[in-house]
Design a protein around this motif. Structure first.
Motif, PDB file in Angstrom:
ATOM      1  N   GLU A  25       0.547  -1.228   0.224  1.00  0.00           N
ATOM      2  CA  GLU A  25      -0.325   0.016  -0.556  1.00  0.00           C
ATOM      3  C   GLU A  25       0.925   0.869   0.196  1.00  0.00           C
ATOM      4  O   GLU A  25       2.001   1.096   0.707  1.00  0.00           O
ATOM      5  CB  GLU A  25      -0.986  -0.204   1.300  1.00  0.00           C
ATOM      6  CG  GLU A  25      -2.076   1.333   1.226  1.00  0.00           C
ATOM      7  CD  GLU A  25      -2.705   0.512   2.208  1.00  0.00           C
ATOM      8  OE1 GLU A  25      -2.903   1.822   2.918  1.00  0.00           O
ATOM      9  OE2 GLU A  25      -3.533   0.184   2.241  1.00  0.00           O
ATOM     10  N   ASP A  56      -0.590  -4.417  -6.185  1.00  0.00           N
ATOM     11  CA  ASP A  56       0.099  -3.409  -5.209  1.00  0.00           C
ATOM     12  C   ASP A  56      -1.326  -2.299  -5.381  1.00  0.00           C
ATOM     13  O   ASP A  56      -2.041  -1.721  -6.258  1.00  0.00           O
ATOM     14  CB  ASP A  56       0.998  -2.282  -5.026  1.00  0.00           C
ATOM     15  CG  ASP A  56       2.427  -3.390  -5.135  1.00  0.00           C
ATOM     16  OD1 ASP A  56       1.841  -3.997  -4.410  1.00  0.00           O
ATOM     17  OD2 ASP A  56       3.572  -2.848  -5.902  1.00  0.00           O
ATOM     18  N   GLN A  57      -1.378  -1.622  -4.237  1.00  0.00           N
ATOM     19  CA  GLN A  57      -2.468   0.104  -4.067  1.00  0.00           C
ATOM     20  C   GLN A  57      -2.014   1.137  -4.410  1.00  0.00           C
ATOM     21  O   GLN A  57      -0.857   1.326  -2.853  1.00  0.00           O
ATOM     22  CB  GLN A  57      -3.008  -0.247  -2.583  1.00  0.00           C
ATOM     23  CG  GLN A  57      -4.371   0.413  -2.514  1.00  0.00           C
ATOM     24  CD  GLN A  57      -5.676   0.502  -1.609  1.00  0.00           C
ATOM     25  OE1 GLN A  57      -4.961  -0.215  -0.495  1.00  0.00           O
ATOM     26  NE2 GLN A  57      -7.056  -0.060  -2.008  1.00  0.00           N
ATOM     27  N   LYS A  59      -2.691   5.103  -3.187  1.00  0.00           N
ATOM     28  CA  LYS A  59      -3.030   6.115  -2.631  1.00  0.00           C
ATOM     29  C   LYS A  59      -3.061   7.671  -2.482  1.00  0.00           C
ATOM     30  O   LYS A  59      -1.495   7.812  -2.825  1.00  0.00           O
ATOM     31  CB  LYS A  59      -3.159   6.270  -1.021  1.00  0.00           C
ATOM     32  CG  LYS A  59      -3.826   4.341  -0.986  1.00  0.00           C
ATOM     33  CD  LYS A  59      -4.456   4.186   0.845  1.00  0.00           C
ATOM     34  CE  LYS A  59      -5.068   3.326   0.719  1.00  0.00           C
ATOM     35  NZ  LYS A  59      -5.525   3.036   2.338  1.00  0.00           N
ATOM     36  N   GLU A  92      -7.574   6.072  -4.643  1.00  0.00           N
ATOM     37  CA  GLU A  92      -6.345   5.295  -4.698  1.00  0.00           C
ATOM     38  C   GLU A  92      -7.355   3.684  -5.176  1.00  0.00           C
ATOM     39  O   GLU A  92      -8.534   4.337  -5.780  1.00  0.00           O
ATOM     40  CB  GLU A  92      -7.093   4.133  -2.746  1.00  0.00           C
ATOM     41  CG  GLU A  92      -8.318   3.402  -2.704  1.00  0.00           C
ATOM     42  CD  GLU A  92      -8.927   3.050  -1.246  1.00  0.00           C
ATOM     43  OE1 GLU A  92      -8.654   2.281  -1.027  1.00  0.00           O
ATOM     44  OE2 GLU A  92      -8.912   3.423  -0.573  1.00  0.00           O
ATOM     45  N   THR A  94      -6.316  -0.521  -7.109  1.00  0.00           N
ATOM     46  CA  THR A  94      -5.318  -1.376  -6.601  1.00  0.00           C
ATOM     47  C   THR A  94      -4.913  -1.492  -8.412  1.00  0.00           C
ATOM     48  O   THR A  94      -5.645  -1.847  -9.188  1.00  0.00           O
ATOM     49  CB  THR A  94      -6.083  -2.458  -6.303  1.00  0.00           C
ATOM     50  OG1 THR A  94      -6.617  -2.550  -5.021  1.00  0.00           O
ATOM     51  CG2 THR A  94      -5.437  -3.996  -6.024  1.00  0.00           C
ATOM     52  N   ASP A  96      -4.303  -3.749 -11.293  1.00  0.00           N
ATOM     53  CA  ASP A  96      -5.083  -5.154 -11.432  1.00  0.00           C
ATOM     54  C   ASP A  96      -3.931  -5.748 -12.614  1.00  0.00           C
ATOM     55  O   ASP A  96      -4.803  -7.226 -12.168  1.00  0.00           O
ATOM     56  CB  ASP A  96      -6.548  -4.740 -11.409  1.00  0.00           C
ATOM     57  CG  ASP A  96      -7.005  -4.394 -12.322  1.00  0.00           C
ATOM     58  OD1 ASP A  96      -6.549  -3.470 -12.831  1.00  0.00           O
ATOM     59  OD2 ASP A  96      -8.315  -4.218 -12.131  1.00  0.00           O
TER      60      ASP A  96
END
Length: 172
Positions: A25, A56-57, A59, A92, A94, A96
């Motif tokens: 994150e 992974d994310q 933000k 935010e 992800t 993907d």
């Protein structure tokens, strides 16, 4: 002594699992309110040292009254086109799929001054990459150079786990 050997072996397997399953994150820019027109140069330097993988994310922390983040196509990234984003008001996301993700400021003038970012997600090591679908709204093929590559934290844990495992095996 047998308990110590088993403990070391189990510990090494745990560290190895981090190497393949650790999603991160990440706060874009690494600090609060880093998405602003004055930080565009710093953001681009920051992203150069980052390595992301699928899962992974990211933000964003921005002043929502003065700016926003848009996910856009490669073409809209290049021209700072804000009228047809893939996703608007991103706070935010992800990563993907493997490949580049393009983000620009929701304020065209800020984007024109450099407030934009490309995050490249690498596929997991144990999964072979599949070609991205050819759509007008999805991310395009990655650029020919990948300046965002760098050492991954999960890999260092995997190496540590491997070393502990070798020591454990030597003790058995």
């Amino acid at each position: 002594m047998a308990y110590l050997r088993i403990s070391i072996l189990v510990l090494s397997l745990v560290f190895l699992s981090f190497a393949f399953s650790e999603a991160k994150e990440v706060i874009v820019g690494g600090k609060d309110i880093s998405w602003n027109v004055d930080s565009s140069k710093t953001l681009n330097e920051w992203i150069q040292s980052k390595r992301f993988k699928v899962g992974d994310q990211l933000k964003w922390k921005s002043d929502k009254d003065s700016d926003s983040v848009l996910q856009v196509t490669k073409e809209d990234y290049g021209s700072c086109e804000t009228s047809k984003p893939i996703k608007a008001n991103v706070t935010e996301i992800t990563l993907d799929q493997a490949g580049p993700f393009y983000f620009i400021s929701g304020v065209k003038e800020h984007c024109d001054r450099g407030l934009k970012l490309v995050a490249i997600a690498k596929p997991p090591k144990h999964v072979s990459p599949s070609p991205a679908p050819a759509t007008a709204t999805g991310p395009a093929a990655p650029p020919s150079t990948n300046a965002a590559a760098g050492p991954g934290f999960g890999l260092s844990n995997g190496i540590l786990g491997f070393a502990i495992g070798l020591v454990g095996m030597a003790l058995i």
